[in-house]
Design a protein around this motif. Structure first.
Motif, mmCIF file in Angstrom:
data_model
loop_
_atom_site.group_PDB
_atom_site.id
_atom_site.type_symbol
_atom_site.label_atom_id
_atom_site.label_comp_id
_atom_site.label_asym_id
_atom_site.label_seq_id
_atom_site.Cartn_x
_atom_site.Cartn_y
_atom_site.Cartn_z
ATOM 1 N N ASN A 48 45.677 28.940 23.303
ATOM 2 C CA ASN A 48 44.464 29.268 24.057
ATOM 3 C C ASN A 48 44.843 29.921 25.381
ATOM 4 O O ASN A 48 45.558 29.323 26.186
ATOM 5 N N VAL A 49 44.363 31.131 25.605
ATOM 6 C CA VAL A 49 44.670 31.852 26.834
ATOM 7 C C VAL A 49 43.904 31.228 27.994
ATOM 8 O O VAL A 49 42.683 31.106 27.954
ATOM 9 N N VAL A 50 44.643 30.819 29.039
ATOM 10 C CA VAL A 50 43.992 30.234 30.218
ATOM 11 C C VAL A 50 44.066 31.158 31.428
ATOM 12 O O VAL A 50 43.290 31.008 32.373
ATOM 13 N N LEU A 51 45.003 32.094 31.389
ATOM 14 C CA LEU A 51 45.092 33.145 32.404
ATOM 15 C C LEU A 51 45.400 34.441 31.684
ATOM 16 O O LEU A 51 46.283 34.468 30.823
ATOM 17 N N GLU A 52 44.716 35.504 32.072
ATOM 18 C CA GLU A 52 44.883 36.760 31.346
ATOM 19 C C GLU A 52 45.102 37.934 32.294
ATOM 20 O O GLU A 52 44.221 38.299 33.068
ATOM 21 N N ASP A 53 46.326 38.454 32.273
ATOM 22 C CA ASP A 53 46.677 39.707 32.946
ATOM 23 C C ASP A 53 46.271 39.710 34.428
ATOM 24 O O ASP A 53 45.617 40.635 34.907
ATOM 25 N N VAL A 54 46.704 38.672 35.144
ATOM 26 C CA VAL A 54 46.322 38.525 36.555
ATOM 27 C C VAL A 54 47.347 39.219 37.456
ATOM 28 O O VAL A 54 48.547 38.969 37.359
ATOM 29 N N ASP A 55 46.859 40.078 38.325
ATOM 30 C CA ASP A 55 47.656 40.692 39.390
ATOM 31 C C ASP A 55 47.186 40.109 40.724
ATOM 32 O O ASP A 55 45.980 39.951 40.942
ATOM 33 N N TYR A 56 48.138 39.837 41.597
ATOM 34 C CA TYR A 56 47.752 39.368 42.925
ATOM 35 C C TYR A 56 48.900 39.548 43.901
ATOM 36 O O TYR A 56 50.050 39.233 43.594
ATOM 37 N N THR A 57 48.567 40.052 45.097
ATOM 38 C CA THR A 57 49.533 40.176 46.181
ATOM 39 C C THR A 57 49.018 39.392 47.382
ATOM 40 O O THR A 57 47.966 39.716 47.927
ATOM 41 N N ALA A 58 49.750 38.346 47.764
ATOM 42 C CA ALA A 58 49.328 37.509 48.885
ATOM 43 C C ALA A 58 49.673 38.186 50.202
ATOM 44 O O ALA A 58 50.756 38.760 50.350
ATOM 45 N N PRO A 59 48.775 38.115 51.184
ATOM 46 C CA PRO A 59 49.058 38.709 52.491
ATOM 47 C C PRO A 59 50.028 37.853 53.298
ATOM 48 O O PRO A 59 49.867 36.632 53.389
ATOM 49 N N ALA A 60 51.030 38.470 53.868
ATOM 50 C CA ALA A 60 51.974 37.732 54.712
ATOM 51 C C ALA A 60 51.235 37.154 55.911
ATOM 52 O O ALA A 60 50.459 37.843 56.575
ATOM 53 N N GLY A 61 51.442 35.874 56.186
ATOM 54 C CA GLY A 61 50.803 35.240 57.327
ATOM 55 C C GLY A 61 49.362 34.852 57.111
ATOM 56 O O GLY A 61 48.684 34.435 58.051
ATOM 57 N N GLY A 62 48.880 34.947 55.879
ATOM 58 C CA GLY A 62 47.501 34.579 55.593
ATOM 59 C C GLY A 62 47.367 33.121 55.189
ATOM 60 O O GLY A 62 48.349 32.432 54.909
ATOM 61 N N MET A 63 46.139 32.638 55.183
ATOM 62 C CA MET A 63 45.820 31.318 54.648
ATOM 63 C C MET A 63 44.859 31.550 53.492
ATOM 64 O O MET A 63 43.695 31.885 53.694
ATOM 65 N N VAL A 64 45.387 31.419 52.279
ATOM 66 C CA VAL A 64 44.691 31.863 51.070
ATOM 67 C C VAL A 64 44.139 30.668 50.305
ATOM 68 O O VAL A 64 44.872 29.715 50.002
ATOM 69 N N GLY A 65 42.862 30.717 49.976
ATOM 70 C CA GLY A 65 42.259 29.719 49.107
ATOM 71 C C GLY A 65 42.113 30.277 47.706
ATOM 72 O O GLY A 65 41.573 31.376 47.523
ATOM 73 N N ILE A 66 42.613 29.552 46.714
ATOM 74 C CA ILE A 66 42.411 29.931 45.308
ATOM 75 C C ILE A 66 41.231 29.128 44.797
ATOM 76 O O ILE A 66 41.269 27.896 44.777
ATOM 77 N N ILE A 67 40.181 29.816 44.398
ATOM 78 C CA ILE A 67 38.955 29.140 43.996
ATOM 79 C C ILE A 67 38.495 29.643 42.638
ATOM 80 O O ILE A 67 38.871 30.725 42.181
ATOM 81 N N GLY A 68 37.640 28.835 42.023
ATOM 82 C CA GLY A 68 37.106 29.154 40.706
ATOM 83 C C GLY A 68 36.686 27.866 40.029
ATOM 84 O O GLY A 68 37.057 26.771 40.470
ATOM 85 N N PRO A 69 35.919 27.947 38.945
ATOM 86 C CA PRO A 69 35.407 26.739 38.286
ATOM 87 C C PRO A 69 36.514 25.953 37.592
ATOM 88 O O PRO A 69 37.659 26.411 37.479
ATOM 89 N N ASN A 70 36.172 24.759 37.124
ATOM 90 C CA ASN A 70 37.104 23.969 36.332
ATOM 91 C C ASN A 70 37.587 24.779 35.141
ATOM 92 O O ASN A 70 36.802 25.469 34.486
ATOM 93 N N GLY A 71 38.892 24.689 34.850
ATOM 94 C CA GLY A 71 39.439 25.427 33.717
ATOM 95 C C GLY A 71 39.668 26.891 33.976
ATOM 96 O O GLY A 71 39.971 27.654 33.048
#
Length: 254
Positions: free
Chosen positions: A28-51
């Motif tokens: 079962n695919v739970v993550l699909e083809d995700v790209d992400y670049t975090a900003p240096a010095g940032g405070m990043v919240g990862i959000i989204g529903p359950n699952g």
């Protein structure tokens, strides 16, 4: 801002750069083809529903889960080459709290990458570990066995261990789960002070109401990347509606 080619951001490697990350559990695919670049010095919240794949995203990036495809780079290189620059605070539920060590012992584990397995812990290391406990308000609990601490205290001990590592990137998986409001405020204060020092903080978070107060940036997931960027532009009713599918009434605990 002027001077184009002389600006610093062009020379700063992202603390976390993920490309094409796909993860499946039992087919079962739970993550699909995700790209992400975090900003240096940032405070990043990862959000989204359950699952949505929030914790899986972090675990796959860190190599704790084997992805189907994709890769993560830390400060421009593989995790192995950057591991001393990274602190990871796992979900509290995944930790063996019966392990026979004290709060101070857990914090001093943050030094092991620098000292090596046979490295001797010196007096100034112990004093630094005590200072890290003081910074999270637990200096009076240094000798307490970790299983005897409350959930919020346990979470703060692991944050103190991250402080001891002196990491440039601090990754936390649901740091506010099961803690009271006062503990949450204490943890946020420490994280924001780390950001003020130029470090990067990435945390899985559930309470949408506090996102604008806690974070500078967001990554919104629901199996795929829905949106990413500064809170002011990426954290919108439109992107949240896509992520939560109209279930925003229950998103606070999602």
């Amino acid at each position: 801002m002027d001077g184009g080619h002389m600006t610093m951001p062009q020379t700063v490697e992202s603390p976390l750069d993920v490309r094409g990350l796909t993860v499946a559990y039992n087919g079962n695919v739970v993550l699909e083809d995700v790209d992400y670049t975090a900003p240096a010095g940032g405070m990043v919240g990862i959000i989204g529903p359950n699952g949505a794949g929030k914790s899986t995203f972090l675990k796959a990036a860190l190599g704790l889960v084997v992805p189907v495809s994709g890769q993560a780079r830390f400060f421009g290189g593989p995790f192995r080459s950057a591991r001393r620059r990274i602190a990871y605070v796992p979900q509290r539920a995944s930790v063996d709290w019966d392990f026979p060590t004290s709060a101070l012992g857990v914090v001093m584990m943050g030094f092991y990458g620098r000292l090596g397995l046979l490295g001797l812990v010196r007096r100034h290391d112990r004093l630094r570990a005590l200072e890290c406990l003081r910074r999270v308000g637990l200096e009076d609990f240094a000798g307490r066995q970790i299983g005897q601490l409350s959930g919020g205290q346990q979470q703060r001990v692991f944050l103190a261990r991250a402080l001891a590592q002196d990491a440039e990137l601090i990754i936390l998986d649901e740091p506010f789960a099961g803690v009271d409001a006062a503990t949450e405020r204490a943890i946020v204060s420490v994280l924001q002070s780390l950001k003020a020092e130029g470090r990067t903080v990435i945390a899985v978070h559930h309470d949408l109401a506090t996102v604008p107060d806690y974070f500078t940036d967001v990554l919104i997931l629901n199996r795929r990347r829905i949106a990413a960027g500064p809170v002011g532009t990426a954290f919108t009713p439109e992107t949240l509606d896509v992520a939560y599918g109209g279930r925003l009434a229950t998103a606070r605990t999602g």
